[in-house]
Write a protein that holds these residues in place. Structure first.
Motif, mmCIF file in Angstrom:
data_model
loop_
_atom_site.group_PDB
_atom_site.id
_atom_site.type_symbol
_atom_site.label_atom_id
_atom_site.label_comp_id
_atom_site.label_asym_id
_atom_site.label_seq_id
_atom_site.Cartn_x
_atom_site.Cartn_y
_atom_site.Cartn_z
ATOM 1 N N VAL A 1 0.852 -1.191 0.000
ATOM 2 C CA VAL A 1 0.000 0.000 0.000
ATOM 3 C C VAL A 1 0.886 1.239 0.000
ATOM 4 O O VAL A 1 1.712 1.422 0.905
ATOM 5 N N THR A 2 0.735 2.109 -0.991
ATOM 6 C CA THR A 2 1.474 3.366 -1.021
ATOM 7 C C THR A 2 0.668 4.452 -0.301
ATOM 8 O O THR A 2 -0.524 4.299 -0.063
ATOM 9 N N GLY A 3 1.330 5.549 0.046
ATOM 10 C CA GLY A 3 0.633 6.660 0.699
ATOM 11 C C GLY A 3 -0.144 6.210 1.915
ATOM 12 O O GLY A 3 -1.264 6.661 2.163
ATOM 13 N N ALA A 4 0.469 5.338 2.724
ATOM 14 C CA ALA A 4 -0.279 4.609 3.744
ATOM 15 C C ALA A 4 -0.687 5.438 4.951
ATOM 16 O O ALA A 4 -1.453 4.959 5.790
ATOM 17 N N SER A 5 -0.207 6.666 5.069
ATOM 18 C CA SER A 5 -0.628 7.500 6.199
ATOM 19 C C SER A 5 -1.766 8.435 5.838
ATOM 20 O O SER A 5 -2.373 9.048 6.714
ATOM 21 N N GLY A 6 -2.080 8.563 4.553
ATOM 22 C CA GLY A 6 -3.176 9.426 4.124
ATOM 23 C C GLY A 6 -4.526 8.776 4.334
ATOM 24 O O GLY A 6 -4.623 7.648 4.833
ATOM 25 N N GLY A 7 -5.588 9.470 3.949
ATOM 26 C CA GLY A 7 -6.929 8.962 4.185
ATOM 27 C C GLY A 7 -7.194 7.638 3.498
ATOM 28 O O GLY A 7 -7.610 6.655 4.132
ATOM 29 N N VAL A 8 -6.947 7.559 2.180
ATOM 30 C CA VAL A 8 -7.199 6.319 1.439
ATOM 31 C C VAL A 8 -6.190 5.249 1.820
ATOM 32 O O VAL A 8 -6.539 4.082 2.013
ATOM 33 N N GLY A 9 -4.931 5.636 1.944
ATOM 34 C CA GLY A 9 -3.901 4.658 2.279
ATOM 35 C C GLY A 9 -4.100 4.021 3.635
ATOM 36 O O GLY A 9 -3.991 2.797 3.790
ATOM 37 N N SER A 10 -4.403 4.839 4.654
ATOM 38 C CA SER A 10 -4.616 4.280 5.990
ATOM 39 C C SER A 10 -5.863 3.402 6.015
ATOM 40 O O SER A 10 -5.912 2.390 6.722
ATOM 41 N N ALA A 11 -6.863 3.769 5.220
ATOM 42 C CA ALA A 11 -8.057 2.924 5.100
ATOM 43 C C ALA A 11 -7.707 1.598 4.446
ATOM 44 O O ALA A 11 -8.166 0.531 4.874
ATOM 45 N N ALA A 12 -6.876 1.650 3.390
ATOM 46 C CA ALA A 12 -6.499 0.425 2.685
ATOM 47 C C ALA A 12 -5.719 -0.527 3.596
ATOM 48 O O ALA A 12 -5.898 -1.746 3.525
ATOM 49 N N VAL A 13 -4.865 0.021 4.458
ATOM 50 C CA VAL A 13 -4.130 -0.827 5.401
ATOM 51 C C VAL A 13 -5.108 -1.574 6.303
ATOM 52 O O VAL A 13 -5.020 -2.796 6.465
ATOM 53 N N GLN A 14 -6.045 -0.842 6.882
ATOM 54 C CA GLN A 14 -7.022 -1.484 7.775
ATOM 55 C C GLN A 14 -7.857 -2.517 7.048
ATOM 56 O O GLN A 14 -8.082 -3.634 7.543
ATOM 57 N N LEU A 15 -8.368 -2.141 5.870
ATOM 58 C CA LEU A 15 -9.295 -3.007 5.141
ATOM 59 C C LEU A 15 -8.585 -4.247 4.590
ATOM 60 O O LEU A 15 -9.175 -5.330 4.530
ATOM 61 N N ALA A 16 -7.319 -4.085 4.188
ATOM 62 C CA ALA A 16 -6.560 -5.242 3.722
ATOM 63 C C ALA A 16 -6.267 -6.198 4.873
ATOM 64 O O ALA A 16 -6.354 -7.423 4.731
ATOM 65 N N LYS A 17 -5.919 -5.637 6.034
ATOM 66 C CA LYS A 17 -5.698 -6.461 7.223
ATOM 67 C C LYS A 17 -6.977 -7.188 7.605
ATOM 68 O O LYS A 17 -6.939 -8.369 7.992
ATOM 69 N N ARG A 18 -8.112 -6.503 7.484
ATOM 70 C CA ARG A 18 -9.392 -7.118 7.783
ATOM 71 C C ARG A 18 -9.640 -8.353 6.911
ATOM 72 O O ARG A 18 -10.233 -9.339 7.353
ATOM 73 N N ARG A 19 -9.150 -8.322 5.671
ATOM 74 C CA ARG A 19 -9.315 -9.451 4.758
ATOM 75 C C ARG A 19 -8.330 -10.589 5.043
ATOM 76 O O ARG A 19 -8.405 -11.637 4.410
#
Length: 365
Positions: free
Chosen positions: A199-217
């Protein structure tokens, strides 16, 4: 006449975007007429609204094809080289004045013709990508129609999703745009448990969301973020955080990741394809580091890669997101709040990129 409950004033506070350019194009007003819901629409009393790159990109005309710089380069003053005729995300000229704000939550205050009056009083989260005549003819809340930077907003009833949660309005408003964009990329790329995702840009709004949502999967998440934000990104679910601009091939080899989720683009793009496995998938929903990227077609076809551009949401994405929130499977990440009248200060803070998560505006004084 629409049905309503409680006192709905004739005018409201709102921020009007008056044209393309710098912060001077944002006008906070207290005499803006409250919209009246049309057939099939609801009027919501906005509880809070999040700040997004889209708001700034539209103001600065970054979407114009004449602009080739990173989004933050013109975040304050706009882009002198931008052509206004193609300054909207659709490739057309936006209509001004416009009330922006793609992220919004609130309560239904009135309903238009054909909408069940029982919806009045419901707490709702707004799905920002609004259906058009066809799926890819959608419009965006706060871009082609007025959005959430106001005390009231009207929304198609189908896009005002009822939600039951103990989260505050500020917390709830951090979800719609960023988390739906992230979930849409994960859905398009079909990320599943056990896969490796970058995940790039992982501290921004979309990036931080992607980290959480990917971990959720159940995926193994590697994130790119500045060194000072690494601990915060790890707390969201990343098993490994590397600094932006690192040598990905040296760290991971030529074939390591099943999926790349990208919001950065720019000069770092070629390296992202190099570290994908054969048959890997790449999803993109932003280009904050620059819209022009170099593509070696040999990486694309010799490795049988699939590239997904992701803007229009898959039909199941927002309903799934509401379910995740209600069940507490993901958590809001709010960096700061500002009153709506301080939108310029909020956007200045947003452009520093010193925060993790979302900056949220609150209507009213």
């Amino acid at each position: 006449m629409p049905e309503a409950t409680g006192a709905i004033p004739a005018t409201m506070a709102a921020v009007l975007l008056t044209g393309n350019g710098g912060f001077e194009c944002l006008s906070y007003r207290t005499d803006v007429p409250v919209p009246v819901p049309d057939k099939g629409e609801v009027l919501i009393r906005v509880g809070a609204a999040g700040v997004n790159n889209t708001d700034i990109n539209t103001r600065t005309a970054w979407y114009s094809k004449s602009v080739v710089e990173a989004t933050e380069a013109g975040g304050g003053d706009g882009f002198a080289e931008a052509k206004t005729e193609d300054s909207g995300w659709t490739g057309a000229l936006p209509q001004f004045p416009r009330i922006q704000g793609a992220d919004a939550c609130g309560h239904v205050a009135a309903v238009g013709e054909g909408v069940d009056p029982a919806r009045i009083g419901e707490r709702v989260l707004v799905e920002p990508v609004l259906c058009g005549a066809s799926r890819f003819a959608a419009t965006y809340f706060g871009s082609e129609v007025d959005g959430g930077f106001a005390e009231f907003a009207r929304v198609p009833s189908a896009h005002a999703h009822r939600i039951e949660t103990a989260l505050s309005d500020v917390e709830l408003a951090s979800f719609p745009c960023a988390y739906s964009a992230a979930e849409n990329m994960l859905t398009r790329t079909a990320l599943v448990a056990g896969e490796r995702v970058l995940v790039t840009g992982a501290s921004g709004g979309v990036g931080s969301a992607a980290v959480q949502l990917a971990k959720r999967r159940g995926a193994d998440v590697t994130a790119l973020a500045s060194t000072g934000k690494a601990d915060g990104v790890r707390a969201l679910g990343a098993s490994r955080v590397e600094p932006r601009g690192c040598d990905l091939a040296a760290l991971f080899g030529q074939e390591h990741f099943d999926v790349v989720i990208d919001v950065a683009g720019g000069e770092g793009f070629p390296a992202l394809l190099q570290v994908l496995k054969r048959g890997g998938r790449y999803g993109v929903a932003g280009a904050i580091s620059g819209p022009i990227a170099e593509l070696d077609l040999r990486d694309l076809y010799l490795k049988d890669l699939t590239l997904y551009g992701c803007t229009i949401l898959e039909p199941q994405v927002f309903d799934n997101l509401v379910g995740y929130i209600e069940r507490g499977e993901i958590r809001p990440v709010v960096a700061a709040t500002y009153p709506l009248s301080d939108i310029v200060a909020a956007q200045r803070a947003f452009l520093t990129k010193k925060h993790i998560g979302k900056i949220v505006l609150i209507p009213g004084e």
